[in-house]
Design a protein around this motif. Structure first.
Motif, short mmCIF file in Angstrom:
data_model
loop_
_atom_site.label_atom_id
_atom_site.label_comp_id
_atom_site.label_asym_id
_atom_site.label_seq_id
_atom_site.Cartn_x
_atom_site.Cartn_y
_atom_site.Cartn_z
N PRO A 149 -0.80 2.12 -15.50
CA PRO A 149 -0.79 3.58 -15.57
C PRO A 149 -2.01 4.12 -16.32
CG PRO A 149 1.36 2.69 -16.15
CD PRO A 149 0.42 1.52 -16.08
N LEU A 150 -2.51 5.24 -15.86
CA LEU A 150 -3.66 5.85 -16.51
C LEU A 150 -3.23 6.75 -17.68
CD1 LEU A 150 -5.72 6.83 -13.35
CD2 LEU A 150 -6.13 4.92 -14.90
N GLY A 151 -1.95 7.03 -17.77
CA GLY A 151 -1.37 7.87 -18.81
C GLY A 151 0.12 7.89 -18.58
N VAL A 152 0.74 9.07 -18.59
CA VAL A 152 2.16 9.14 -18.25
C VAL A 152 2.33 8.82 -16.77
CG1 VAL A 152 2.72 10.77 -20.07
CG2 VAL A 152 2.02 11.63 -17.84
N ALA A 153 3.44 8.18 -16.44
CA ALA A 153 3.71 7.81 -15.05
C ALA A 153 5.21 7.86 -14.80
CB ALA A 153 3.17 6.41 -14.74
N VAL A 154 5.57 8.13 -13.57
CA VAL A 154 6.97 8.16 -13.16
C VAL A 154 7.54 6.74 -13.22
CG1 VAL A 154 8.49 8.50 -11.18
CG2 VAL A 154 6.75 10.21 -11.74
N CYS A 155 8.78 6.65 -13.67
CA CYS A 155 9.55 5.40 -13.57
C CYS A 155 10.64 5.66 -12.54
CB CYS A 155 10.15 5.01 -14.91
SG CYS A 155 11.05 3.45 -14.87
N ALA A 156 10.57 4.97 -11.41
CA ALA A 156 11.46 5.24 -10.28
C ALA A 156 12.50 4.13 -10.13
CB ALA A 156 10.65 5.37 -8.99
N GLY A 157 13.64 4.51 -9.59
CA GLY A 157 14.64 3.50 -9.24
C GLY A 157 14.42 2.95 -7.85
N LEU A 158 13.72 3.73 -7.01
CA LEU A 158 13.42 3.33 -5.64
C LEU A 158 12.03 3.84 -5.28
CD1 LEU A 158 14.23 2.33 -2.75
CD2 LEU A 158 15.20 4.62 -2.37
N THR A 159 11.21 2.97 -4.72
CA THR A 159 9.89 3.35 -4.22
C THR A 159 9.82 2.99 -2.75
OG1 THR A 159 8.79 3.08 -6.36
CG2 THR A 159 7.41 2.98 -4.40
N VAL A 160 9.45 3.95 -1.92
CA VAL A 160 9.30 3.71 -0.49
C VAL A 160 7.82 3.80 -0.17
CG1 VAL A 160 9.97 4.39 1.84
CG2 VAL A 160 11.56 4.74 -0.07
N THR A 161 7.24 2.68 0.22
CA THR A 161 5.82 2.64 0.55
C THR A 161 5.64 2.34 2.03
OG1 THR A 161 3.67 1.81 -0.18
CG2 THR A 161 5.41 0.18 0.02
N PHE A 162 4.41 2.34 2.49
CA PHE A 162 4.14 2.31 3.92
C PHE A 162 3.17 1.19 4.30
CE2 PHE A 162 4.51 6.69 2.26
CZ PHE A 162 5.85 6.87 2.61
N HIS A 163 3.52 0.51 5.37
CA HIS A 163 2.68 -0.54 5.96
C HIS A 163 2.73 -1.85 5.17
CE1 HIS A 163 -0.33 -2.27 8.51
NE2 HIS A 163 -1.21 -2.39 7.54
N ALA A 164 2.43 -1.80 3.87
CA ALA A 164 2.44 -3.02 3.05
C ALA A 164 2.47 -2.62 1.59
CB ALA A 164 1.19 -3.87 3.33
N ARG A 165 2.94 -3.52 0.74
CA ARG A 165 2.86 -3.28 -0.69
C ARG A 165 1.40 -3.18 -1.12
NH1 ARG A 165 7.37 -6.72 -0.34
NH2 ARG A 165 9.18 -6.06 -1.56
N LYS A 166 1.16 -2.41 -2.15
CA LYS A 166 -0.16 -2.30 -2.76
C LYS A 166 -0.15 -3.14 -4.04
CE LYS A 166 -0.22 0.97 0.34
NZ LYS A 166 1.21 1.06 0.66
N PRO A 167 -1.31 -3.46 -4.60
CA PRO A 167 -1.32 -4.26 -5.84
C PRO A 167 -0.41 -3.70 -6.94
CG PRO A 167 -3.53 -4.16 -4.95
CD PRO A 167 -2.67 -3.27 -4.08
N ALA A 168 -0.35 -2.37 -7.07
CA ALA A 168 0.48 -1.78 -8.12
C ALA A 168 1.97 -2.04 -7.92
CB ALA A 168 0.22 -0.28 -8.19
N HIS A 169 2.38 -2.37 -6.70
CA HIS A 169 3.78 -2.67 -6.46
C HIS A 169 4.17 -4.07 -6.92
CE1 HIS A 169 3.28 0.44 -3.07
NE2 HIS A 169 4.09 0.99 -3.97
#
Length: 470
Positions: A149-169
């Motif tokens: 995180p670059l500063g404050v960031a959301v903490c999620a219970g569910l993340t829906v991403t597209f095509h493929a996971r990204k490194p941050a996932h």
């Protein structure tokens, strides 16, 4: 991801169609997990916000009470189109968010600056509500390329991403901020990559199963170098790991002083003495793979033993003390390694061999790749997000890491799993990936109370499952 989007649009798929598919995927994930309840959709100005407007519209059409809050007016054509299709009101982002679910569609994976102002305040207000938060693509405040995180960031219970996971996932701490991750196919097709999620689909087709005519010598000859008389357990853990993973013949090479300690605990694993590095070289000459480092001692003897093994035809798995012993001159080690050898450092050992590389890299994947290129061998950088990298640029991130592996000796068993697979002729990068995945699966299978001695005995259950699915 940017290249994949552009290629799909260039091939004739409109951007708004991709956005519609993305929003539909988020809605399907929500419908599968939650009952009808109030939903607040937080929309940013970019395409992530455009996805949010799609989510709001589709949920509203299904009878869900939806409120949309916007940070700013849409700034892209596709986002403006989706804003126009939302017939409900759009409120400003300021003010408390009500009860129910929150869809975070403020910023996507391309974020390159810290959140501030209303966005930062809105994200801060979601603290302690992770189970009610659904992130679109990635939690806002988290850059997709690093997982930091670059500063404050959301903490999620569910993340829906597209095509493929990204490194941050997949890299910590981003991975923990994402909660459950769902990957939605939005029709982008195949995209070339040298970075993969570590799992059986990446290496199972090349797993070294025995054939009808196989015999013990054909199934791989593995040697493990023991520590001194008071430090023999680590070598036995590695040797049992190698035997359980399928190596046909496993031998511990030990000094005379350590013979009795090892002999009292060995059955199927054989034992052979050596006194000098020359004798070790001769004893290892016919081995397919050799493990050195577990409780070997940080000494001149260990250094000479590594160099002796490097003169044989055996592929090396170098761990623990055999890494640390080269801290003053890593190039001496790199000069004798080749692409079939595997280094298995934890972050502290990694720093001793590759000083400054981890700190200077944007994330662990880049650090492991740089290290593998420099060493000319496979590098497995341990951690909850273990990264495996090859000198040719291939890299994999382990997704099934287990906290139960935080126990003395588990790394010795991992070295054994990798060495056992390499001895059977498996490509060293694939062997490191398979060994890490099986290691974590075995830990998850046992769970609380796991000790390292349990791990070799758990491997057959994982192997049986892989064999049935082949």
């Amino acid at each position: 991801m940017t290249a994949a989007d552009r290629a799909a649009i260039a091939a004739g798929t409109p951007g708004e169609m991709l956005m519609e598919r993305a929003g539909q995927g988020v809605v399907e994930a929500i419908l599968a997990r939650f009952e009808v309840q109030p939903v607040t959709v937080l929309c940013g100005p970019g395409n992530n916000g455009g996805d949010g407007y799609v989510v709001a519209r589709l949920l509203s059409e299904r009878g869900w009470p939806v409120e949309v809050r916007a940070l700013a007016e849409p700034a892209t054509d596709d986002a403006r189109t989706m804003r126009g299709r939302w017939s409900g009101p759009v409120k400003p982002l300021s003010g408390p968010v009500g009860e129910g679910l929150v869809v975070d569609a403020l910023f996507g994976a391309g974020l390159a600056r810290p959140l501030d102002g209303l966005a930062a305040a809105a994200v801060t207000a979601l603290t302690n509500r992770a189970e009610q938060v659904i992130a679109v693509d990635i939690p806002s405040g988290l850059p997709g390329d690093t997982g930091a995180p670059l500063g404050v960031a959301v903490c999620a219970g569910l993340t829906v991403t597209f095509h493929a996971r990204k490194p941050a996932h997949v890299l910590e701490p981003g991975r923990s901020l994402c909660g459950e991750i769902v990957v939605v196919d939005i029709g982008l097709g195949e995209t070339p990559t040298r970075l993969v999620e570590n799992g059986p689909e990446a290496w199972a087709a090349r797993f070294p199963w025995p054939e009808t005519h196989s015999h013990k010598h054909a199934r791989g000859r593995l040697i493990v170098v023991s520590g001194d008389a008071w430090s023999t357990g680590a070598a036995r853990l590695a040797s049992r790991g190698g035997l359980r993973i399928g190596a046909g013949l496993v031998t511990i090479l030990s000094t005379e002083e350590a013979l009795a300690s090892n002999a009292a605990h060995l059955e199927a694993v054989m034992l052979k003495p050596f006194a000098t590095e020359l004798e070790l070289e001769q004893a290892a000459d016919h081995a397919d793979a050799a493990i050195i480092g577990p409780a070997a001692g940080v000494s001149e003897t260990t250094l000479l033993n590594v160099l002796a093994l490097a003169r044989t035809g055996a592929a090396l798995v170098i761990d623990a003390d055999a890494i640390t012993v080269f801290r003053d001159d890593p190039e001496e080690l790199f000069s004798v390694l080749d692409r079939d050898d595997v280094l298995t450092p934890h972050p502290g050992e990694f720093e001793r061999l590759f000083p400054g590389v981890l700190k200077a890299a944007p994330e662990r994947i880049t650090a492991a790749r740089r290290a593998a290129e420099r060493a000319g061998s496979v590098v497995l950088l341990k951690g909850p997000d273990t990264v495996i990298a090859a000198p040719d640029g291939r890299a994999a991130v382990n997704l099934n890491g287990s906290p139960w592996l935080a126990t003395a000796g588990s790394g010795d068993v991992l070295a054994g799993f990798i060495g056992g697979l390499v001895s059977q002729g498996m490509d060293s990068f694939d062997a490191a990936c398979a060994g890490a995945w099986i290691h974590a699966e075995a830990a998850a299978l046992h769970g609380p109370g796991l000790i390292s001695e349990d791990l070799p005995g758990l491997a057959p259950r994982i192997l049986r499952r892989l064999y049935a699915e082949r």
